[in-house]
Design a protein around this motif. Structure first.
Motif, mmCIF file in Angstrom:
data_model
loop_
_atom_site.group_PDB
_atom_site.id
_atom_site.type_symbol
_atom_site.label_atom_id
_atom_site.label_comp_id
_atom_site.label_asym_id
_atom_site.label_seq_id
_atom_site.Cartn_x
_atom_site.Cartn_y
_atom_site.Cartn_z
ATOM 1 N N TRP A 108 0.828 -1.210 0.000
ATOM 2 C CA TRP A 108 0.000 0.000 0.000
ATOM 3 C C TRP A 108 0.859 1.256 0.000
ATOM 4 O O TRP A 108 0.556 2.239 -0.693
ATOM 5 C CB TRP A 108 -0.925 -0.019 1.217
ATOM 6 C CG TRP A 108 -1.710 1.248 1.390
ATOM 7 C CD1 TRP A 108 -2.847 1.602 0.725
ATOM 8 C CD2 TRP A 108 -1.400 2.328 2.275
ATOM 9 N NE1 TRP A 108 -3.273 2.842 1.146
ATOM 10 C CE2 TRP A 108 -2.400 3.314 2.098
ATOM 11 C CE3 TRP A 108 -0.392 2.558 3.193
ATOM 12 C CZ2 TRP A 108 -2.413 4.498 2.811
ATOM 13 C CZ3 TRP A 108 -0.409 3.747 3.908
ATOM 14 C CH2 TRP A 108 -1.398 4.701 3.720
ATOM 15 N N ARG A 147 -13.221 5.740 6.308
ATOM 16 C CA ARG A 147 -12.160 4.810 5.877
ATOM 17 C C ARG A 147 -12.227 3.508 6.660
ATOM 18 O O ARG A 147 -11.974 2.438 6.120
ATOM 19 C CB ARG A 147 -10.798 5.472 6.039
ATOM 20 C CG ARG A 147 -10.555 6.586 5.046
ATOM 21 C CD ARG A 147 -9.100 7.043 5.068
ATOM 22 N NE ARG A 147 -8.867 8.067 4.080
ATOM 23 C CZ ARG A 147 -8.652 7.819 2.795
ATOM 24 N NH1 ARG A 147 -8.651 6.572 2.354
ATOM 25 N NH2 ARG A 147 -8.448 8.794 1.942
ATOM 26 N N GLY A 196 -0.347 2.285 -3.336
ATOM 27 C CA GLY A 196 -1.725 2.534 -2.959
ATOM 28 C C GLY A 196 -2.516 1.250 -2.754
ATOM 29 O O GLY A 196 -1.954 0.190 -2.475
ATOM 30 N N ILE A 197 -3.838 1.350 -2.906
ATOM 31 C CA ILE A 197 -4.712 0.220 -2.625
ATOM 32 C C ILE A 197 -4.410 -0.956 -3.536
ATOM 33 O O ILE A 197 -4.347 -2.109 -3.089
ATOM 34 C CB ILE A 197 -6.189 0.640 -2.770
ATOM 35 C CG1 ILE A 197 -6.556 1.656 -1.674
ATOM 36 C CG2 ILE A 197 -7.114 -0.576 -2.686
ATOM 37 C CD1 ILE A 197 -7.967 2.179 -1.762
ATOM 38 N N ARG A 198 -4.202 -0.711 -4.829
ATOM 39 C CA ARG A 198 -3.923 -1.833 -5.732
ATOM 40 C C ARG A 198 -2.601 -2.503 -5.381
ATOM 41 O O ARG A 198 -2.439 -3.710 -5.545
ATOM 42 C CB ARG A 198 -3.918 -1.359 -7.186
ATOM 43 C CG ARG A 198 -2.815 -0.358 -7.533
ATOM 44 C CD ARG A 198 -2.807 -0.076 -9.018
ATOM 45 N NE ARG A 198 -1.734 0.852 -9.374
ATOM 46 C CZ ARG A 198 -1.381 1.124 -10.631
ATOM 47 N NH1 ARG A 198 -2.017 0.535 -11.632
ATOM 48 N NH2 ARG A 198 -0.400 1.961 -10.880
#
Length: 223
Positions: free
Chosen positions: A80, A222, A84-86
């Motif tokens: 992350w 979040r 990031g998220i991917r």
């Protein structure tokens, strides 16, 4: 001391390069959590310099307190940070995928041929090799985390409590946390690094420095 923010909205390293790195790490994660963490230490901190040593160990300590597999949680966190998220999704998925395939294959072999002398000998031979992998991994990670005599004393006390007296693991963790807080509050100089040569800080600066701030703030949405 100034701080920088790791941008969670853009890639710190090219995404394709990160995917290849996580796949390479996943193919080498033998020996359970200790071996897996040592592999990430070598690839992410020592060789690629994508994350700093202090931040890596801090994240590891945090993941140890969370329920579930700490090594995979650490991989997701670093993924992350990098992409990031991917990045977190790819790191977490690739971290377990080769092991899942290998486990299915070994289970099929064991069920189908487990009563044969050859297969029994193969599995018996794996046991000492795994012990060696775990011992080397523990030494590698421990040499980076234990930077002074006080921390080494914590390790010895925890080992004796677990092995000799059968103290429950949560109790050992809680006492160690309280002891660390007390030392930091009243004797902070005892926690300073004792000049260990293998602290992982040699070489170029990591892409994500140890003092970087998170870009995303905690919020109910979040969570």
């Amino acid at each position: 001391m100034t701080t920088t923010e790791p941008p969670a909205t853009r890639d710190v390293v090219p995404f394709g390069q990160a995917v290849k790195a996580w796949f390479a790490i996943s193919l080498q994660t033998f020996g359970g959590p200790a071996g897996q963490i040592a592999v990430m230490q070598r690839h992410l901190v020592d060789e690629r310099r994508w994350i700093g040593q202090a931040r890596f160990l801090h994240a590891l300590n945090y993941c140890m307190l969370l329920p579930g597999p700490e090594a995979q949680q650490l991989a997701i966190y670093v993924g992350w940070l990098l992409n990031g998220i991917r990045g977190g999704l790819v790191a977490g998925t690739l971290f377990v995928l080769p092991g899942l395939v290998a486990l299915l294959a070994l289970s099929a072999i064991y069920v189908g041929y487990g009563d044969t002398r050859t297969v029994t000998a193969v599995f018996a031979g794996l046991a000492p090799a795994v012990v060696a992998i775990v011992a080397q991994a523990v030494w590698r990670v421990g040499s980076r985390a234990l930077t002074n005599k006080l921390l080494i004393g914590f390790v010895i006390a925890a080992f004796v409590a677990l092995a000799a007296f059968g103290v429950p693991f949560p109790v050992v963790i809680a006492v160690a946390a309280l002891a660390g807080w007390a030392v930091h509050r009243w004797r902070p100089h005892l926690l300073t690094t004792g000049g260990h040569s293998g602290n992982g800080n040699d070489g170029p600066a990591p892409l994500i420095p140890d003092n970087a701030l998170h870009h995303d703030s905690p919020s109910a949405r979040r969570a």
